[in-house]
Design a protein around this motif. Structure first.
Motif, PDB file in Angstrom:
ATOM      1  N   ARG A 210     -33.655  -5.239  14.553  1.00 44.62           N
ATOM      2  CA  ARG A 210     -32.996  -3.937  14.590  1.00 44.62           C
ATOM      3  C   ARG A 210     -32.794  -3.529  16.042  1.00 44.62           C
ATOM      4  N   GLN A 211     -31.535  -3.187  16.413  1.00 43.88           N
ATOM      5  CA  GLN A 211     -31.250  -2.752  17.778  1.00 43.88           C
ATOM      6  C   GLN A 211     -30.176  -1.654  17.766  1.00 43.88           C
ATOM      7  N   HIS A 212     -30.267  -0.775  18.756  1.00 42.65           N
ATOM      8  CA  HIS A 212     -29.359   0.370  18.865  1.00 42.65           C
ATOM      9  C   HIS A 212     -28.876   0.466  20.314  1.00 42.65           C
ATOM     10  N   TRP A 213     -27.561   0.686  20.476  1.00 40.58           N
ATOM     11  CA  TRP A 213     -26.973   0.778  21.812  1.00 40.58           C
ATOM     12  C   TRP A 213     -26.301   2.134  22.022  1.00 40.58           C
ATOM     13  N   SER A 214     -26.316   2.587  23.260  1.00 43.36           N
ATOM     14  CA  SER A 214     -25.536   3.748  23.680  1.00 43.36           C
ATOM     15  C   SER A 214     -24.338   3.242  24.466  1.00 43.36           C
ATOM     16  N   VAL A 215     -23.163   3.813  24.168  1.00 46.13           N
ATOM     17  CA  VAL A 215     -21.899   3.328  24.720  1.00 46.13           C
ATOM     18  C   VAL A 215     -21.371   4.352  25.724  1.00 46.13           C
ATOM     19  N   TYR A 216     -21.129   3.871  26.939  1.00 45.48           N
ATOM     20  CA  TYR A 216     -20.606   4.729  28.000  1.00 45.48           C
ATOM     21  C   TYR A 216     -19.303   4.130  28.527  1.00 45.48           C
ATOM     22  N   GLN A 217     -18.424   5.004  28.970  1.00 46.64           N
ATOM     23  CA  GLN A 217     -17.175   4.576  29.594  1.00 46.64           C
ATOM     24  C   GLN A 217     -17.027   5.300  30.923  1.00 46.64           C
ATOM     25  N   GLU A 218     -16.475   4.601  31.894  1.00 53.24           N
ATOM     26  CA  GLU A 218     -16.456   5.093  33.270  1.00 53.24           C
ATOM     27  C   GLU A 218     -15.878   6.498  33.386  1.00 53.24           C
ATOM     28  N   GLU A 219     -14.758   6.756  32.712  1.00 49.03           N
ATOM     29  CA  GLU A 219     -14.101   8.058  32.828  1.00 49.03           C
ATOM     30  C   GLU A 219     -14.639   9.083  31.840  1.00 49.03           C
ATOM     31  N   LEU A 220     -15.042   8.628  30.645  1.00 52.39           N
ATOM     32  CA  LEU A 220     -15.422   9.545  29.577  1.00 52.39           C
ATOM     33  C   LEU A 220     -16.904   9.860  29.538  1.00 52.39           C
ATOM     34  N   GLY A 221     -17.726   9.049  30.198  1.00 54.93           N
ATOM     35  CA  GLY A 221     -19.158   9.222  30.086  1.00 54.93           C
ATOM     36  C   GLY A 221     -19.665   8.692  28.762  1.00 54.93           C
ATOM     37  N   TYR A 222     -20.614   9.401  28.138  1.00 49.22           N
ATOM     38  CA  TYR A 222     -21.180   8.946  26.878  1.00 49.22           C
ATOM     39  C   TYR A 222     -20.130   9.041  25.778  1.00 49.22           C
ATOM     40  N   CYS A 223     -19.954   7.937  25.038  1.00 46.36           N
ATOM     41  CA  CYS A 223     -18.926   7.871  23.990  1.00 46.36           C
ATOM     42  C   CYS A 223     -19.512   7.835  22.584  1.00 46.36           C
ATOM     43  N   GLY A 224     -20.678   7.216  22.410  1.00 51.29           N
ATOM     44  CA  GLY A 224     -21.235   7.108  21.073  1.00 51.29           C
ATOM     45  C   GLY A 224     -22.288   6.030  20.974  1.00 51.29           C
ATOM     46  N   GLU A 225     -22.459   5.497  19.754  1.00 49.20           N
ATOM     47  CA  GLU A 225     -23.542   4.558  19.478  1.00 49.20           C
ATOM     48  C   GLU A 225     -23.054   3.380  18.642  1.00 49.20           C
ATOM     49  N   ALA A 226     -23.788   2.266  18.738  1.00 45.30           N
ATOM     50  CA  ALA A 226     -23.584   1.106  17.877  1.00 45.30           C
ATOM     51  C   ALA A 226     -24.965   0.598  17.470  1.00 45.30           C
ATOM     52  N   TYR A 227     -25.022  -0.076  16.311  1.00 42.96           N
ATOM     53  CA  TYR A 227     -26.337  -0.363  15.734  1.00 42.96           C
ATOM     54  C   TYR A 227     -26.252  -1.492  14.722  1.00 42.96           C
ATOM     55  N   TYR A 228     -27.360  -2.254  14.588  1.00 43.48           N
ATOM     56  CA  TYR A 228     -27.483  -3.165  13.452  1.00 43.48           C
ATOM     57  C   TYR A 228     -28.923  -3.154  12.948  1.00 43.48           C
ATOM     58  N   ASP A 229     -29.081  -3.494  11.685  1.00 46.76           N
ATOM     59  CA  ASP A 229     -30.400  -3.591  11.055  1.00 46.76           C
ATOM     60  C   ASP A 229     -30.326  -4.742  10.052  1.00 46.76           C
ATOM     61  N   VAL A 230     -31.066  -5.823  10.302  1.00 44.91           N
ATOM     62  CA  VAL A 230     -31.036  -7.006   9.444  1.00 44.91           C
ATOM     63  C   VAL A 230     -32.204  -6.949   8.462  1.00 44.91           C
ATOM     64  N   ASP A 231     -31.911  -7.033   7.160  1.00 47.57           N
ATOM     65  CA  ASP A 231     -32.979  -6.976   6.169  1.00 47.57           C
ATOM     66  C   ASP A 231     -33.524  -8.363   5.860  1.00 47.57           C
TER      67      ASP A 231
END
Length: 323
Positions: A210-231
């Protein structure tokens, strides 16, 4: 098909049984030594990869973050089993590792320190694209320092594992009704910082499953999140959430591609799924573009209203996007 897999209790002894040729033993640590080193470097995200052909272990690799200047990914251990050498597995495995680093792009370079006497390894690294950096490590004067330069960040993105410093942004993302309306929270979801720090973050960061990422863009700053969870069945739940300002720029495609790479290569997933709301047309279009196809919902999953259940097989992803 060659893949990178986590080393877990069910395959541990298969990897520990691997070895190199006698004349190569001075160039690489033993499998047990590599696992111990990955634990020692856990604060630097030390990640031990099992290299498999199909379900058969054929090698191992260890990568960790080298924060000293020039900061880079450090490929400090890499080998193919003596019985499996000469089949092209080393070249394929290196390309898979470089593809993961290229997706994340935390650092601009991948570095490896290799003994000058290990001419076969030097040829392999040079064939992939590593070049002599000219740096001489005073602790290893008999070695070459080779570097592989990664391309510029796509869309000037930074996709990094979520840490405590990112939690205020995650809190703000979830509280936005425009972000959460298709996932059952039309007025947004509000969580306390105490809950995020003490409960959610330790739960969501449990590599490799299980891992979670924070997504940033140079002009926009924080944009959102991405994630996976393997059962336990090898099925990965995937998720991507972006602020409206970040949509329509290719950011969701890049971030979810990064998460899929990790789910299959690090998490050991055999297939991945999403279950978007049927009215979320942009999400449906994104998932189709990545290769997800509507199918019958996996029987062991809880029902999820009238969601559109879609799956992507690992072999289909790697055939389309694998390096």
């Amino acid at each position: 098909m060659l893949t990178l897999k986590p080393i877990l209790e069910h395959n541990l002894f298969d990897f520990l049984a691997l070895s190199v040729k006698p004349e190569q033993r001075e160039f690489v640590a033993s499998p047990m030594g590599i696992l111990a080193r990955s634990y020692a470097y856990r604060r630097q995200r030390g990640t031990c990869f099992g290299i498999c052909q199909g379900e058969t272990p054929v090698g191992m690799a260890l990568v960790y973050d080298l924060e000293e200047e020039p900061a880079c990914y450090h490929l400090c251990e890499f080998f193919i089993d003596a019985k499996e050498q000469g089949k092209g597995y080393g070249l394929q495995a290196l390309r898979l590792i470089l593809a993961l680093c290229r997706r994340e792009r935390k650092f601009p370079m991948v570095e490896v320190c290799v003994k000058k006497a290990d001419t076969a390894a030097i040829r392999l690294y040079e064939k992939v694209g590593f070049r002599d950096t000219g740096f001489v490590d005073p602790d290893a004067p008999d070695s070459l320092c080779l570097g592989f330069s990664l391309p510029e960040k796509r869309n000037h993105l930074s996709i990094r594992l979520t840490e405590k410093a990112d939690l205020a942004n995650v809190q703000r993302l979830w509280a936005d009704p425009a972000v959460m309306r298709f996932v059952g929270f039309p007025e947004g979801l509000r969580q306390t910082m105490e809950h995020l720090e003490k409960n959610w973050l330790p739960w969501v960061q449990q590599s490799p499953k299980r891992q979670h990422w924070s997504v940033y863009q140079e002009e926009l700053g924080y944009c959102g999140e991405a994630y996976y969870d393997v059962d336990e069945t090898g099925l990965a739940c995937m998720d991507i959430k972006l602020f409206p300002k970040a949509r329509g720029r290719g950011i969701a495609y890049a971030a979810l591609s990064h998460a899929l790479d990790a789910a299959f290569s690090v998490g050991g997933a055999k297939r991945a799924y999403v279950d978007p709301h049927p009215e979320n047309m942009k999400a449906l279009s994104l998932y189709r573009s990545l290769g997800f196809l509507p199918t019958e919902r996996a029987k062991h999953l809880q029902p999820w209203g009238n969601a559109v259940y879609m799956e992507l097989l690992r072999e289909n992803w790697e055939a389309r996007y694998g390096d």
